[in-house]
Design a protein around this motif. Structure first.
Motif, PDB file in Angstrom:
ATOM      1  N   TYR A 264       0.839  -1.192   0.000  1.00  0.00           N
ATOM      2  CA  TYR A 264       0.000   0.000   0.000  1.00  0.00           C
ATOM      3  C   TYR A 264       0.878   1.247   0.000  1.00  0.00           C
ATOM      4  N   SER A 265       0.294   2.320  -0.574  1.00  0.00           N
ATOM      5  CA  SER A 265       0.905   3.639  -0.508  1.00  0.00           C
ATOM      6  C   SER A 265      -0.214   4.674  -0.413  1.00  0.00           C
ATOM      7  N   VAL A 266       0.038   5.713   0.397  1.00  0.00           N
ATOM      8  CA  VAL A 266      -0.963   6.742   0.663  1.00  0.00           C
ATOM      9  C   VAL A 266      -0.492   8.047   0.034  1.00  0.00           C
ATOM     10  N   PHE A 267      -1.403   8.704  -0.693  1.00  0.00           N
ATOM     11  CA  PHE A 267      -1.145  10.007  -1.298  1.00  0.00           C
ATOM     12  C   PHE A 267      -2.220  10.972  -0.808  1.00  0.00           C
ATOM     13  N   VAL A 268      -1.817  12.181  -0.451  1.00  0.00           N
ATOM     14  CA  VAL A 268      -2.767  13.176   0.032  1.00  0.00           C
ATOM     15  C   VAL A 268      -2.632  14.434  -0.820  1.00  0.00           C
ATOM     16  N   SER A 269      -3.760  15.139  -0.955  1.00  0.00           N
ATOM     17  CA  SER A 269      -3.801  16.437  -1.634  1.00  0.00           C
ATOM     18  C   SER A 269      -4.830  17.294  -0.916  1.00  0.00           C
ATOM     19  N   TYR A 270      -4.669  18.608  -1.032  1.00  0.00           N
ATOM     20  CA  TYR A 270      -5.536  19.547  -0.307  1.00  0.00           C
ATOM     21  C   TYR A 270      -5.840  20.718  -1.237  1.00  0.00           C
ATOM     22  N   ILE A 271      -7.128  20.920  -1.533  1.00  0.00           N
ATOM     23  CA  ILE A 271      -7.553  22.019  -2.410  1.00  0.00           C
ATOM     24  C   ILE A 271      -8.639  22.807  -1.701  1.00  0.00           C
ATOM     25  N   GLU A 272      -8.883  23.999  -2.187  1.00  0.00           N
ATOM     26  CA  GLU A 272      -9.998  24.815  -1.711  1.00  0.00           C
ATOM     27  C   GLU A 272     -10.749  25.376  -2.912  1.00  0.00           C
ATOM     28  N   ILE A 273     -12.073  25.548  -2.726  1.00  0.00           N
ATOM     29  CA  ILE A 273     -12.931  26.137  -3.756  1.00  0.00           C
ATOM     30  C   ILE A 273     -13.352  27.494  -3.230  1.00  0.00           C
ATOM     31  N   TYR A 274     -12.767  28.542  -3.834  1.00  0.00           N
ATOM     32  CA  TYR A 274     -12.964  29.918  -3.368  1.00  0.00           C
ATOM     33  C   TYR A 274     -13.515  30.747  -4.526  1.00  0.00           C
ATOM     34  N   ASN A 275     -14.694  31.336  -4.293  1.00  0.00           N
ATOM     35  CA  ASN A 275     -15.372  32.129  -5.344  1.00  0.00           C
ATOM     36  C   ASN A 275     -15.549  31.326  -6.631  1.00  0.00           C
ATOM     37  N   ASN A 276     -15.866  30.038  -6.463  1.00  0.00           N
ATOM     38  CA  ASN A 276     -16.106  29.100  -7.571  1.00  0.00           C
ATOM     39  C   ASN A 276     -14.853  28.881  -8.428  1.00  0.00           C
ATOM     40  N   TYR A 277     -13.648  29.036  -7.827  1.00  0.00           N
ATOM     41  CA  TYR A 277     -12.382  28.691  -8.458  1.00  0.00           C
ATOM     42  C   TYR A 277     -11.655  27.697  -7.549  1.00  0.00           C
ATOM     43  N   ILE A 278     -10.889  26.790  -8.164  1.00  0.00           N
ATOM     44  CA  ILE A 278     -10.186  25.748  -7.421  1.00  0.00           C
ATOM     45  C   ILE A 278      -8.718  26.147  -7.306  1.00  0.00           C
ATOM     46  N   TYR A 279      -8.200  26.118  -6.071  1.00  0.00           N
ATOM     47  CA  TYR A 279      -6.809  26.455  -5.803  1.00  0.00           C
ATOM     48  C   TYR A 279      -6.148  25.310  -5.046  1.00  0.00           C
ATOM     49  N   ASP A 280      -4.839  25.081  -5.365  1.00  0.00           N
ATOM     50  CA  ASP A 280      -4.058  24.019  -4.728  1.00  0.00           C
ATOM     51  C   ASP A 280      -3.367  24.617  -3.506  1.00  0.00           C
ATOM     52  N   LEU A 281      -3.712  24.122  -2.309  1.00  0.00           N
ATOM     53  CA  LEU A 281      -3.133  24.648  -1.078  1.00  0.00           C
ATOM     54  C   LEU A 281      -1.745  24.090  -0.806  1.00  0.00           C
ATOM     55  N   LEU A 282      -1.302  23.055  -1.535  1.00  0.00           N
ATOM     56  CA  LEU A 282       0.021  22.471  -1.328  1.00  0.00           C
ATOM     57  C   LEU A 282       1.015  22.901  -2.391  1.00  0.00           C
ATOM     58  N   GLU A 283       0.592  23.778  -3.282  1.00  0.00           N
ATOM     59  CA  GLU A 283       1.468  24.195  -4.368  1.00  0.00           C
ATOM     60  C   GLU A 283       2.550  25.142  -3.844  1.00  0.00           C
ATOM     61  N   GLU A 284       3.799  24.872  -4.220  1.00  0.00           N
ATOM     62  CA  GLU A 284       4.932  25.715  -3.821  1.00  0.00           C
ATOM     63  C   GLU A 284       5.121  26.804  -4.878  1.00  0.00           C
ATOM     64  N   THR A 285       4.901  28.046  -4.479  1.00  0.00           N
ATOM     65  CA  THR A 285       5.075  29.174  -5.397  1.00  0.00           C
ATOM     66  C   THR A 285       6.291  29.984  -4.968  1.00  0.00           C
ATOM     67  N   PRO A 286       7.137  30.406  -5.891  1.00  0.00           N
ATOM     68  CA  PRO A 286       8.316  31.211  -5.519  1.00  0.00           C
ATOM     69  C   PRO A 286       7.904  32.542  -4.927  1.00  0.00           C
ATOM     70  N   PHE A 287       8.560  32.883  -3.816  1.00  0.00           N
ATOM     71  CA  PHE A 287       8.212  34.109  -3.099  1.00  0.00           C
ATOM     72  C   PHE A 287       8.910  35.295  -3.747  1.00  0.00           C
ATOM     73  N   ASP A 288       8.148  36.292  -4.114  1.00  0.00           N
ATOM     74  CA  ASP A 288       8.698  37.473  -4.776  1.00  0.00           C
ATOM     75  C   ASP A 288       8.096  38.708  -4.115  1.00  0.00           C
ATOM     76  N   LEU A 289       8.974  39.509  -3.487  1.00  0.00           N
ATOM     77  CA  LEU A 289       8.490  40.698  -2.804  1.00  0.00           C
ATOM     78  C   LEU A 289       8.068  41.795  -3.773  1.00  0.00           C
ATOM     79  N   ILE A 290       8.729  41.851  -4.927  1.00  0.00           N
ATOM     80  CA  ILE A 290       8.453  42.947  -5.864  1.00  0.00           C
ATOM     81  C   ILE A 290       7.153  42.691  -6.622  1.00  0.00           C
TER      82      ILE A 290
END
Length: 860
Positions: A216-242
């Motif tokens: 067996y192997s377990v995989f998890v994912s976490y999303i949210e539906i905000y304003n009828n759009y789907i966003y990935d809460l585990l996605e790594e986005t590069p941090f940019d201050l500018i």
């Protein structure tokens, strides 16, 4: 009827024929959270373990036209304010985890208004974990010893899974270990104290019957539906201050099995409860929450935590994973924390909060609409299209409602009085959801390999190691090498010093030669011993080989026997398959025949119903006609009865009047015959007739010696009853012989309530001038009734008319008025008996007026 058939819209291909298998209703549970303050008013009460009662708060009925109703709603189970998280998990979520490990899908979501405890139920609090950490703990407690190494299972980008060989998996692990990013926690790593208490579950719940021959192997994912759009809460986005990049929304797609999935969603392979919950907590910090008037940390989006479990059987040796994609099973458990429905006039939302509330309410309304259409299609047999695509939330989970897993819902309610109307809507939606049925998921097929092969392979290895140890074989390579070197060092004589200090030294070399000779002899002995051991080992190998050959021959014999048995069973299977095909053909024919018979039966039933309806219509028409004829007959009968009674009464009255007239004539004749002849009636002159009207009389002046005429009075029908005789003072007295006679009468000049109260009959005497100039008297009669207000009322029933006529109105055979008639002529005219007998008193025939008379002078 022929015509052009309209082009039908294209329908999506069905995943499977959806046989009419068993169905289960959506499991709906209710959880009541405690009140925030003990002095708060409560509007929800738990009646028993499956029923709650909701009643309007005080003052609510004032604004709703005085209506006050207590409503009761039933659920599969109701959890009160004192129920612990473990009890809720055992009833609601534990069966879903068991189905997940057995290869079936599941959906669990919490539903309710803002501040009703949905997030607490799903996530929990420090020291009291919710459903999500308990599900993770149960999964890893059950499959812990049977987990595959990392990257053995690899998810693809089309909602599928592949099995990698050991080399590829090893390369993936080495690449992961070489990455500089921090890894997910292992069992030896310290847990984040922020959520350590949530996953510290002490009960160690696990599934009992786990397939030990699978990995067996377990995989998890976490999303949210905000304003009828789907966003990935585990996605790594590069941090940019500018120029910070906003998160990119994801797209929903449909895989080859018609299941919905989120493309490009991050799916992390986890190996422990701590690792999985840390991934969840990482996404939970990114989830959108806000402070509103109703909740300090109100969820502004729908959170969906997806747990995927990949499992595949081991090969026949029980060592490696079977490299067949058809044998891989991928099951999924979705835990959904829905955002709460809210009213903007209570949350005082503005701007972004108002937009978020509108989208939340819209998605929940779409969910309600989908449930309503599903319920209508199942209850009434309609085929309406379910609007899954109107919202991302319903579109993502449409395959669950189409029969791809078990669906359960926890309705969270806040019993405070301020949430009464919202709680009422939630209860109605939950009651409707219970009526929707979802197809029961089918069990996954068996792989066909021998069960228990993993542990049998381990037992075989242990037994082989024990046998080698008993026979003196090597157990550990390092220990064997150490013992041989130690024996050699101990048996070999030590070498003397080989340093030559003097050219004439003749002792060092002979000593060295002797030692080397001894070592050579010892080496020869060891070589001989080694040769003997080799021969012994060869002998053992031959014996082992012969025993293996004998066992192999034995197994070959048994295998041939088994093959014969298998051949016989295959033959039997072929025969049974042919028989099954024959029976299936017969069943198909019978089904077609049954369909034809059912069609005929339906047509006959329709014909029978139409004829029965026609007969009912005819019977109703017949009943209406009979009723109409009976009414007409009764009406005609009554009409003729009244007409006959009227004619009989008129005829009787006419005969009575004729008899009375004859009696009067006879009496008058008797009076004329018996009167003396010397007296003659004085005949009035015509001049006096013209100048002075003759006074009214009831009859001609009788002879003095004649007996008086006996008056006949009409008997009143109201004898024995009291009358009010109303005679207005303006009436003129009439000097008629026959007067109205009413016994027991109270004579009044004006009607009074006092007089009416003592009597039950009323008579009004009214006089008016007739067309011939004579006075006509009318007697208006009526009945006296008591009114509801305590007064008296009169209902008039009949009218009697009294009238006088003068005999001077008729012409006489006489001479002109200016000539005096001779005396003998007058005497001859009035002394003639026949002439005098022609003057008589007669009542008007057919009149029912009682004492009225009419006088007629009939000339001869």
């Amino acid at each position: 009827m022929k015509g052009v058939r309209a082009k039908m819209p294209r329908r999506p291909a069905l995943k499977k024929p959806s046989p009419p298998g068993p169905k289960d209703p959506v499991g709906v549970y209710c959880r009541v959270r405690p009140l925030g303050r003990p002095d708060q008013e409560c509007c929800i009460e738990v009646i028993n373990e499956s029923t709650v009662q909701i009643h309007p708060p005080d003052g609510y009925r004032i604004f709703r036209n005085g209506e006050y109703r207590e409503m009761q709603y039933s659920f599969k189970e109701v959890f009160g304010t004192l129920v612990a998280q473990k009890e809720l998990f055992d009833v609601v979520a534990k069966p879903l985890v068991e189905d997940l490990i057995r290869g079936k899908n599941g959906l669990l979501f919490t539903y309710g208004v803002t501040g009703s405890g949905k997030t607490h139920t799903m996530t929990g609090s420090p020291g009291d974990g919710g459903l999500l950490p308990r599900c993770l703990a149960m999964i890893f407690n059950s499959i812990g010893p049977f987990q595959a190494k990392r990257f053995v299972f690899k998810l693809d980008d089309k909602n599928g899974v592949d099995v990698q060989c050991e080399v590829d998996a090893l390369l993936e692990r080495q690449k992961r270990d070489a990455m500089p990013v921090p890894k997910t926690p292992s069992g030896k790593r310290q847990i984040d104290p922020e959520f350590a208490d949530m996953i510290n579950v002490q009960d160690h719940c696990k599934v009992e019957e786990v397939d030990e021959d699978n990995v067996y192997s377990v995989f998890v994912s976490y999303i949210e539906i905000y304003n009828n759009y789907i966003y990935d809460l585990l996605e790594e986005t590069p941090f940019d201050l500018i120029k910070p990049k906003p998160p990119q929304s994801k797209i929903l797609r449909e895989d080859q099995n018609h299941n919905m999935y989120v493309t490009g969603c991050t799916e992390v392979e986890v190996k422990s409860t701590e690792e999985a919950f840390e991934v969840f907590w990482k996404g939970q910090k990114k989830r959108r929450i806000a402070n509103t008037q109703l909740n300090r940390e109100s969820s502004r989006s729908h959170g969906v935590f997806i747990i995927k479990l990949a499992q595949a059987p081991l090969d026949a040796d029980g060592d490696n994973v079977l490299q067949e994609k058809e044998q891989i099973t991928l099951s999924q458990l979705s835990l959904v924390d829905l955002a709460g429905s809210e009213r903007t006039n209570r949350t005082k939302a503005e701007g972004n909060r108002l937009r978020e509330a509108g989208n939340i309410n819209q998605s929940l309304m779409t969910l309600r609409t989908c449930i309503e259409v599903l319920r209508e299609n199942q209850m009434y047999g309609t085929n309406k299209m379910v609007p899954y695509r109107d919202s991302k939330l319903t579109h993502l989970f449409k395959n669950y409602f189409d029969g791809e897993g078990k669906v359960r819902m926890i309705v969270c309610v806040n019993p405070k009085a301020e949430d009464y109307e919202e709680s009422l809507q939630v209860m109605r939606f939950a009651e409707m959801t219970q009526e929707v049925e979802v197809a029961r998921p089918v069990d996954r097929p068996l792989c066909g390999l021998t069960p228990g092969r993993r542990f049998r392979n381990q037992a075989f290895r242990e037994e082989l190691a024990q046998k080698l140890e008993i026979r003196g074989g090597p157990i550990s390579g390092e220990t064997e090498e150490q013992s041989a070197s130690e024996i050699l060092l101990q048996n070999f004589p030590p070498l003397p010093s080989c340093e030559l200090l003097d050219i004439n030294d003749d002792q060092t070399l002979p000593k060295l030669t002797g030692v080397l000779e001894e070592r050579h002899k010892l080496r020869q002995k060891l070589s001989e011993e080694f040769a003997k051991n080799v021969l012994t080992f060869k002998t053992i190998l031959r014996e082992l080989d012969s025993s293996v050959m004998s066992k192999e021959n034995h197994f070959q014999g048994k295998l041939s026997e088994k093959e014969k048995v298998i051949t016989g069973q295959k033959t039997e299977l072929e025969r049974l398959e042919k028989k099954i095909k024959t029976l299936e053909y017969k069943i198909e024919i019978l089904e077609k025949t049954a369909t034809i018979y059912e069609e005929d039966k339906r047509h006959l039933q329709q014909e029978l119903e139409s004829k029965s309806q026609k007969l009912q219509r005819q019977a109703s028409d017949k009943r209406r006609l009979e009723a109409r004829l009976q009414g007409m007959v009764a009406e005609t009968t009554m009409k003729w009865e009244k007409e006959c009674e009227r004619r009989v009464a008129a005829k009787q009255l006419e005969m009575q009047n004729k008899l009375w007239v004859k009696d009067e004539k006879l009496k008058q004749l008797k009076a004329i015959v018996t009167e003396p002849k010397n007296e003659k009636p004085e005949r009035p002159s015509r001049e006096r007739d013209r100048e002075k009207p003759i006074p009214r009389s009831v009859s001609p002046t009788p002879v003095p010696n004649a007996p008086p005429v006996r008056l006949r009075h009409r008997r009143s029908r109201s004898a024995g009853e009291r009358w009010v005789d109303h005679k207005p003072p303006s009436n003129l007295p009439t000097d008629t012989v026959m007067q109205p006679h009413v016994p027991h009468a109270i004579t009044v000049a004006a009607a009074s309530e006092k007089a009416l109260a003592k009597c039950d009959k009323y008579m009004l005497t009214h006089q008016e001038l007739a067309s011939d100039g004579e006075i006509e008297t009318k007697l208006i009669k009526g009945d006296v009734f008591k009114t509801r207000g305590g007064g008296q009322a009169v209902q008039f029933t009949e009218i009697e008319t009294l009238k006088q006529e003068s005999p001077t109105g008729r012409k006489r055979r006489s001479s002109p008025s200016n000539a005096d008639p001779p005396e003998d002529a007058a005497d001859s005219e009035w002394t003639d008996v026949e002439t005098r007998c022609s003057v008589a008193v007669e009542m008007r025939a057919g009149s029912a007026l009682g004492p009225g008379y009419q006088h007629h002078a009939m000339p001869k």
